[in-house]
Scaffold this active site. Structure first.
Site, PDB file in Angstrom:
ATOM      1  N   HIS A  23     -18.195  37.817  10.339  1.00  0.00           N
ATOM      2  CA  HIS A  23     -19.215  37.643   9.342  1.00  0.00           C
ATOM      3  C   HIS A  23     -18.600  36.683   8.237  1.00  0.00           C
ATOM      4  O   HIS A  23     -18.618  37.337   7.108  1.00  0.00           O
ATOM      5  CB  HIS A  23     -19.719  38.883   9.077  1.00  0.00           C
ATOM      6  CG  HIS A  23     -20.573  39.470  10.032  1.00  0.00           C
ATOM      7  ND1 HIS A  23     -20.631  41.172   9.948  1.00  0.00           N
ATOM      8  CD2 HIS A  23     -21.248  39.292  10.876  1.00  0.00           C
ATOM      9  CE1 HIS A  23     -21.530  41.431  10.960  1.00  0.00           C
ATOM     10  NE2 HIS A  23     -21.563  40.535  11.598  1.00  0.00           N
ATOM     11  N   HIS A  79     -29.131  39.852  22.283  1.00  0.00           N
ATOM     12  CA  HIS A  79     -29.031  39.959  20.661  1.00  0.00           C
ATOM     13  C   HIS A  79     -28.538  38.300  20.279  1.00  0.00           C
ATOM     14  O   HIS A  79     -27.955  37.892  20.617  1.00  0.00           O
ATOM     15  CB  HIS A  79     -27.803  40.688  20.096  1.00  0.00           C
ATOM     16  CG  HIS A  79     -27.365  40.721  18.661  1.00  0.00           C
ATOM     17  ND1 HIS A  79     -28.339  40.626  17.840  1.00  0.00           N
ATOM     18  CD2 HIS A  79     -26.389  41.226  18.241  1.00  0.00           C
ATOM     19  CE1 HIS A  79     -27.848  40.494  16.411  1.00  0.00           C
ATOM     20  NE2 HIS A  79     -26.616  40.782  16.804  1.00  0.00           N
ATOM     21  N   GLU A  81     -27.350  36.958  17.405  1.00  0.00           N
ATOM     22  CA  GLU A  81     -26.323  36.637  16.667  1.00  0.00           C
ATOM     23  C   GLU A  81     -25.236  35.630  17.096  1.00  0.00           C
ATOM     24  O   GLU A  81     -25.158  35.821  18.771  1.00  0.00           O
ATOM     25  CB  GLU A  81     -25.537  37.929  16.075  1.00  0.00           C
ATOM     26  CG  GLU A  81     -24.691  37.515  14.957  1.00  0.00           C
ATOM     27  CD  GLU A  81     -24.161  38.792  13.987  1.00  0.00           C
ATOM     28  OE1 GLU A  81     -24.549  40.051  14.311  1.00  0.00           O
ATOM     29  OE2 GLU A  81     -23.470  38.292  12.987  1.00  0.00           O
ATOM     30  N   ASP A  83     -22.387  35.259  17.792  1.00  0.00           N
ATOM     31  CA  ASP A  83     -20.941  35.699  18.385  1.00  0.00           C
ATOM     32  C   ASP A  83     -21.596  36.087  19.807  1.00  0.00           C
ATOM     33  O   ASP A  83     -20.613  36.223  20.767  1.00  0.00           O
ATOM     34  CB  ASP A  83     -20.490  36.782  17.775  1.00  0.00           C
ATOM     35  CG  ASP A  83     -21.260  37.985  17.231  1.00  0.00           C
ATOM     36  OD1 ASP A  83     -22.451  37.722  17.058  1.00  0.00           O
ATOM     37  OD2 ASP A  83     -20.827  39.116  17.575  1.00  0.00           O
ATOM     38  N   HIS A 146     -27.766  45.410  16.036  1.00  0.00           N
ATOM     39  CA  HIS A 146     -27.417  45.233  14.561  1.00  0.00           C
ATOM     40  C   HIS A 146     -28.405  44.314  13.858  1.00  0.00           C
ATOM     41  O   HIS A 146     -28.474  44.457  12.718  1.00  0.00           O
ATOM     42  CB  HIS A 146     -26.171  44.897  14.372  1.00  0.00           C
ATOM     43  CG  HIS A 146     -25.576  44.035  13.581  1.00  0.00           C
ATOM     44  ND1 HIS A 146     -25.348  42.796  13.871  1.00  0.00           N
ATOM     45  CD2 HIS A 146     -25.457  44.430  12.372  1.00  0.00           C
ATOM     46  CE1 HIS A 146     -24.666  42.148  12.658  1.00  0.00           C
ATOM     47  NE2 HIS A 146     -24.836  43.103  11.641  1.00  0.00           N
ATOM     48  N   ASP A 165     -24.168  45.083  20.656  1.00  0.00           N
ATOM     49  CA  ASP A 165     -23.065  45.520  19.604  1.00  0.00           C
ATOM     50  C   ASP A 165     -22.997  47.182  19.531  1.00  0.00           C
ATOM     51  O   ASP A 165     -21.800  47.593  18.925  1.00  0.00           O
ATOM     52  CB  ASP A 165     -23.876  45.179  18.197  1.00  0.00           C
ATOM     53  CG  ASP A 165     -23.628  43.745  17.785  1.00  0.00           C
ATOM     54  OD1 ASP A 165     -22.563  43.025  18.162  1.00  0.00           O
ATOM     55  OD2 ASP A 165     -24.369  43.294  16.969  1.00  0.00           O
ATOM     56  N   TYR A 193     -15.605  49.996  12.660  1.00  0.00           N
ATOM     57  CA  TYR A 193     -16.901  49.062  13.060  1.00  0.00           C
ATOM     58  C   TYR A 193     -18.121  49.900  12.666  1.00  0.00           C
ATOM     59  O   TYR A 193     -18.860  49.353  12.325  1.00  0.00           O
ATOM     60  CB  TYR A 193     -16.694  48.773  14.603  1.00  0.00           C
ATOM     61  CG  TYR A 193     -17.805  47.900  15.333  1.00  0.00           C
ATOM     62  CD1 TYR A 193     -17.604  46.720  15.587  1.00  0.00           C
ATOM     63  CD2 TYR A 193     -19.112  48.535  15.815  1.00  0.00           C
ATOM     64  CE1 TYR A 193     -18.377  45.935  16.446  1.00  0.00           C
ATOM     65  CE2 TYR A 193     -19.911  47.628  16.518  1.00  0.00           C
ATOM     66  CZ  TYR A 193     -19.557  46.564  16.694  1.00  0.00           C
ATOM     67  OH  TYR A 193     -20.437  45.863  17.408  1.00  0.00           O
ATOM     68  N   HIS A 226     -18.486  43.984  22.307  1.00  0.00           N
ATOM     69  CA  HIS A 226     -17.439  44.001  21.632  1.00  0.00           C
ATOM     70  C   HIS A 226     -16.253  44.904  22.000  1.00  0.00           C
ATOM     71  O   HIS A 226     -16.808  46.145  22.190  1.00  0.00           O
ATOM     72  CB  HIS A 226     -17.370  43.808  20.258  1.00  0.00           C
ATOM     73  CG  HIS A 226     -18.289  42.725  19.526  1.00  0.00           C
ATOM     74  ND1 HIS A 226     -17.737  41.461  19.634  1.00  0.00           N
ATOM     75  CD2 HIS A 226     -19.615  42.844  18.878  1.00  0.00           C
ATOM     76  CE1 HIS A 226     -18.713  40.769  18.915  1.00  0.00           C
ATOM     77  NE2 HIS A 226     -19.721  41.813  18.309  1.00  0.00           N
TER      78      HIS A 226
END
Ligand code: FEO
Length: 397
Positions: A23, A79, A81, A83, A146, A165, A193, A226
């Site tokens: 991030h 998701h 995002e 990543d 998230h 996530d 996390y 992750h």
């Protein structure tokens, strides 16, 4: 290189041993991270998520060794995002017509990031698609876990929850499964996390866990995006999340300070002695915010029932490390924690007011007026700091 999860389900992600910040520079990743992508090869071939953008070429090259790309029947984007979606532009340039299943919010986010009008198919909770051999993928929206677009999917037959996530950790290991890695490392990264990323959404975590448990389906694997794949007692991490989401706290008090000429530090150290003298069981910890990892400090606050934060007054304000920490605390919306402040000042008595006010705005209950002194604390102030620590413990009871 792909790794077998079970039957026809493979991990095809990327292990990023070098990652140290995530991030931007908001989250320290001292153990690296992984971007887990999964390939299901049943009658239909399904790709679930991709990897972080800098690894898109490597990912697509590796994937093409595992499957002829044109044979991927559909892609699930749990998701948007970067990543997890970062390799989509490169992949979609090779298979542009392939359907991408995601939520309506996922479509907005993916279009917002990549400005491409791919073959999106919106899904919502309860929607399902067949992958053949009597197996189905069922979608479960998971907004704010998230991002607003986030969702899980569940593969029947193999009983796999792909949770993106949720239930993850920024923790790199070549040992894919939870039972193979060092449990202390795993849980250190898992709680960090949760504390730093998921705390503000704890009420949604609780709701989502109730919803998933309420489905009454067997879960043999939790494949996060992750860190490890949970295969040994996979519900252990779900139970941990339920605990962490319920205003989690240990018998811990954390004292945090920054200091210029050790005045505020001396007060902090004497507060710690006072706390320790009146409660031999409480785990009191002391951190200088300027020299410790901010995300580790946040994890300690997450575990604490109370915090004391100190800074000298500087330019009518507070020190940079404490100001940054208070901003992080504000966003994380901790609940059910007590607090106060302390510090030194020269000619303007402002630092403790700023800290206590900020903690109050962030939902902390201020249980004691601050302790403060002009210039360097003398023996009288140090004794008072010791008594202040004792008094703080008394107020907690
Ligand atoms: Fe791992 Fe919200 O992305």
């Amino acid at each position: 290189m792909k790794k077998l999860i079970t039957n026809n389900v493979y991990w095809v992600g990327k292990n990023d041993w070098e990652l140290r910040q995530f991030h931007g520079y908001e989250y320290s990743t001292n153990k690296g991270s992984t971007y887990n992508s999964y390939l299901i090869k049943e009658e239909k071939n399904v790709l679930i998520d991709t990897v972080y953008q800098p690894f898109s070429t490597e990912f697509v090259n590796n994937l093409s060794k595992e499957i002829e790309l044109s044979k991927i029947d559909f892609i699930i984007s749990n998701h948007a995002e970067i990543d997890h979606s970062g390799a989509l532009p490169e992949l979609m340039s090779l298979i542009p017509e392939t359907p991408i299943y995601c939520t309506e919010n996922g479509i907005k986010s993916l279009k917002g990031h990549y400005h491409k009008d791919w073959n999106f198919i919106p899904v919502k909770t309860g929607d399902k698609i067949s992958v053949g051999n009597n197996k189905e993928l069922i979608f479960i929206q998971a907004p704010m876990l998230h991002w607003p677009d986030s969702m899980f999917c569940y593969l029947t037959g193999d009983n796999i929850l792909f949770s993106n996530d949720a239930f993850g950790q920024h923790f790199c290991s070549e040992l894919l499964f939870n039972d193979l890695v060092d449990q202390s490392e795993l849980y250190t990264e898992a709680i960090k996390y949760y504390a730093n990323i998921l705390t503000p959404f704890s009420h949604l975590v609780t709701k989502k866990i109730d919803e998933v448990v309420g489905l009454n389906v067997p879960v043999d694997f939790i494949c996060t995006s992750h860190g490890v794949v949970w295969r040994d007692n996979p519900l252990q991490i779900v139970n941990k999340y339920a605990e962490w989401a319920a205003n989690y706290q240990e018998n811990q008090i954390t004292v945090i300070y920054d200091t210029m000429y050790n005045g505020t530090r001396s007060i902090a150290e004497n507060i710690v002695k006072g706390i320790n003298s009146s409660d031999k069981e409480v785990n009191v910890k002391l951190y200088n915010a300027a020299i410790n990892d901010k995300n580790d400090i946040i994890t300690e606050i997450f575990k604490s029932k109370a915090v004391l934060i100190g800074s000298p007054t500087v330019n009518n304000g507070i020190m940079y490390s404490i100001a940054g920490l208070l901003e992080l605390i504000k966003g994380l919306k901790f609940k059910n924690k007590k607090a106060t402040s302390f510090g030194c000042y020269g000619w303007h008595d402002t630092s403790t007011k700023i800290i206590s006010e900020s903690l109050k705005e962030s939902g902390f209950e201020i249980i004691l007026d601050p302790i403060k002194t002009t210039w360097q604390p003398d023996m009288d102030v140090l004794n008072k700091s010791y008594e202040f620590g004792k008094q703080f413990v008394k107020q907690l009871k």
